[in-house]
Scaffold this active site. Structure first.
Site, PDB file in Angstrom:
ATOM      1  N   THR A 181       0.847  -1.187   0.000  1.00 56.96           N
ATOM      2  CA  THR A 181       0.000   0.000   0.000  1.00 56.96           C
ATOM      3  C   THR A 181       0.883   1.238   0.000  1.00 56.96           C
ATOM      4  O   THR A 181       2.055   1.190   0.346  1.00 56.96           O
ATOM      5  CB  THR A 181      -0.911   0.024   1.238  1.00 56.96           C
ATOM      6  N   GLU A 327      -5.729  -3.455  -1.705  1.00 58.09           N
ATOM      7  CA  GLU A 327      -6.228  -4.693  -1.094  1.00 58.09           C
ATOM      8  C   GLU A 327      -7.345  -5.361  -1.898  1.00 58.09           C
ATOM      9  O   GLU A 327      -7.726  -6.489  -1.590  1.00 58.09           O
ATOM     10  CB  GLU A 327      -6.745  -4.393   0.321  1.00 58.09           C
ATOM     11  N   LYS A 436     -13.726  16.648  12.090  1.00 56.36           N
ATOM     12  CA  LYS A 436     -14.566  16.467  13.280  1.00 56.36           C
ATOM     13  C   LYS A 436     -14.720  17.818  13.962  1.00 56.36           C
ATOM     14  O   LYS A 436     -13.823  18.286  14.658  1.00 56.36           O
ATOM     15  CB  LYS A 436     -13.924  15.445  14.222  1.00 56.36           C
ATOM     16  N   TRP A 441     -19.647  15.963  11.704  1.00 59.05           N
ATOM     17  CA  TRP A 441     -18.654  15.500  10.739  1.00 59.05           C
ATOM     18  C   TRP A 441     -18.817  16.277   9.436  1.00 59.05           C
ATOM     19  O   TRP A 441     -19.928  16.459   8.938  1.00 59.05           O
ATOM     20  CB  TRP A 441     -18.815  14.006  10.463  1.00 59.05           C
TER      21      TRP A 441
END
Length: 538
Positions: A181, A327, A436, A441
């Site tokens: 990754t 992935e 946040k 949010w």
């Protein structure tokens, strides 16, 4: 009662054999560092990939050995994509844009035994060679045509090998390729793709709802072959007999556009920042590049701004936005407009195209919240969890990352999204990138995409910065188009048409360029660090 079908293994030698026998005259175009073009074909590629397999076995390659590659997108790298796994090894594509020390750390973690490297990239290897212990370093003549002492010449290896060899026994669940990754979540983690996963993923790439590629296409993978195997295109194009145009190290917008026009490309793939730069070049010189056909632009990595889609459409470049990860090999969703959407108003169709599509065949997705699975209402968000035949079940030798998988076998992606009643996924943000603020949010992705719809804005990146009262507040980093002007108040007023006041960025900074990761995504960690001590007006 069991079925009466053959138990036929899904392995890469079958794809290699098909390419050499069914599509031997289909062209593979490679551009070199000096921008000259070399043309070969699947027939020659087939013979050379088999010679590479034979050479590696003569060098002592054993089943499961990792062979690292540090190469640009060109035909010799494509040969490695098949020559290594068809010899029973695992090709590990190293991200050559990382810091040399990080490359060394990844190579050691992977246990790479051999290295394939372009001659023009040998200086990069020299920066970390003291920290690794490759048994053999094989140098491919690509730009400077000089082979350092102590290395093996790739061309000599192939010339002295025999393409008439027998493939070793390979199980479809054996490893074929390996990627790490990009490290945006803290540190790189390794994924090993099995032959079976790659073959099934290649079938998926041929579906109209995914890449829709076939033997009539000419495909330009701008995405590096070290970035999730160029999104699986080298394997799928070889299986399907599509003509490949491999751009080498030159992926600036003018070089990309020149290749697209000259080689009559029909499909191209790359992250949004690539197409933002391409659009900028097209709008500056609207008559310079003329396409003989519409081009399907497969876009991933991050969500492309809706306005980017609209403006590229005018030039005949039509973005199809898909979602995936290292992935997930990487296709997780497929997309486009469904039949019942064809007569919708244009704005509604663009809103749908800007979503990430629906789960690809055999891929299952659910959105999870603390209280359970989120409904498919297009409003309620949750973390994407995913499973399927080409989804990773673990990281390579990283037991500390076992928490990324649920007890019932789903992979926790870290992406937060909504799903509507038709199954369309809309990424809200990476969980770590949500701002946040005061218990609420704020989606940085939505703010970025809207900002990039402003006529003066070329690029925008929004991050949450610590705030003494609200925990975090959004800061917008903006790159303006050449010659354009805009003030923070103008941009805030532009956003206010679509967002509540509390969602608007409290700060705007104007930059010459936004930091990028090694695969071209915006590097938000760098911005957070740069502006961590921002002086807020209270």
């Amino acid at each position: 009662m069991r079925g009466t079908m053959m138990n036929f293994p899904l392995t890469l030698p079958t794809i290699l054999e098909r390419s050499g026998k069914i599509f031997p005259r289909v062209e593979i175009v490679s551009r070199k560092p000096d921008k000259s073009v070399v043309r070969t074909c699947y027939g020659e590629f087939y013979n050379r990939a088999r010679c590479l397999s034979s050479a590696l076995l003569r060098l002592g390659l054993k089943p499961g050995d990792r062979v690292a590659s540090m190469m640009w997108n060109h035909s010799s790298h494509l040969e490695a994509f098949f020559g290594v796994p068809c010899a029973g090894g695992i090709l590990h594509t190293l991200n050559l844009r990382l810091h040399p020390q990080e490359i060394a750390t990844i190579a050691k973690h992977a246990g790479d035994r051999f290295l394939l490297v372009d001659d023009v990239l040998y200086p990069v290897y020299e920066k970390f060679r003291q920290d690794v212990s490759f048994e053999r370093v094989i140098v491919a003549p690509y730009g400077c045509n000089t082979i350092p002492e102590g290395s093996l010449n790739y061309e000599d290896l192939l010339a002295n090998s025999d393409a008439d060899f027998r493939y070793p026994a390979i199980d479809e669940n054996d490893g074929a390729a390996m990627c790490f990754t990009s490290g945006t979540t803290g540190f790189s983690k390794g994924v090993i793709y099995s032959h079976r996963a790659i073959v099934l993923h290649s079938f998926c790439c041929g579906l109209v709802e995914v890449f829709g590629m076939n033997e009539a296409d000419t495909i330009l993978p701008v995405a590096p072959m070290f970035h999730a195997n160029a999104w699986g295109i080298p394997f799928a194009a070889t299986m399907l007999g599509a003509r490949l145009v491999l751009p080498g190290p030159h992926v600036d917008p003018e070089s990309i556009l020149e290749l697209m026009v000259r080689e009559r490309v029909t499909v191209a793939c790359g992250v949004p920042t690539v197409w933002i730069a391409v659009l900028d070049a097209l709008e500056k010189n609207p008559t310079k590049w003329k396409f003989g056909n519409p081009i399907r632009v497969v876009c991933g990595g991050t969500a492309p701004p809706l306005e980017l889609m609209r403006r590229l459409d005018r030039f005949g470049l039509h973005i199809k936005h898909l979602w995936g990860m290292t992935e997930t090999t990487p296709i997780g969703t497929s997309g486009g407009l469904r039949a019942h959407m064809r007569d919708w108003p244009e704005d509604k169709k663009y809103d749908t195209r800007a979503k990430q599509g629906w789960p690809a065949p055999f891929v299952e997705i659910r959105l999870m919240r603390p209280e359970g699975e989120a409904p498919w209402d297009g409003v309620t968000s949750g973390e994407i969890e995913i499973r399927g035949p080409w989804i990773a079940a673990s990281y390579y030798e990283s037991p500390d990352q076992a928490h990324r998988w649920t007890e019932d076998g789903w992979f926790r992606t870290g992406d937060v999204a909504t799903m509507d009643e038709d199954g369309y996924v809309k990424i809200v943000d990476r969980a770590k990138d949500l701002v946040k603020s005061g218990g609420e949010w704020i989606s940085s992705v939505d703010l970025e995409n809207t900002l990039m719809g402003h006529p003066a804005v070329k690029e925008a990146c929004v991050v949450g910065i610590p705030h003494p009262k609200w925990q975090e507040r959004p800061l917008a980093a903006v790159v303006l188009k050449d010659g354009a002007q805009a003030t923070p108040d103008e941009l805030r007023a532009f956003l206010a048409k679509s967002f509540a006041k509390w969602q608007l960025p409290d700060a705007f900074v104007f930059l010459d360029a936004i930091p990028r990761t090694s695969v071209g995504k915006f590097k938000k960690t760098a911005l957070r660090e740069q502006f961590a001590n921002w002086k807020w007006e209270l």
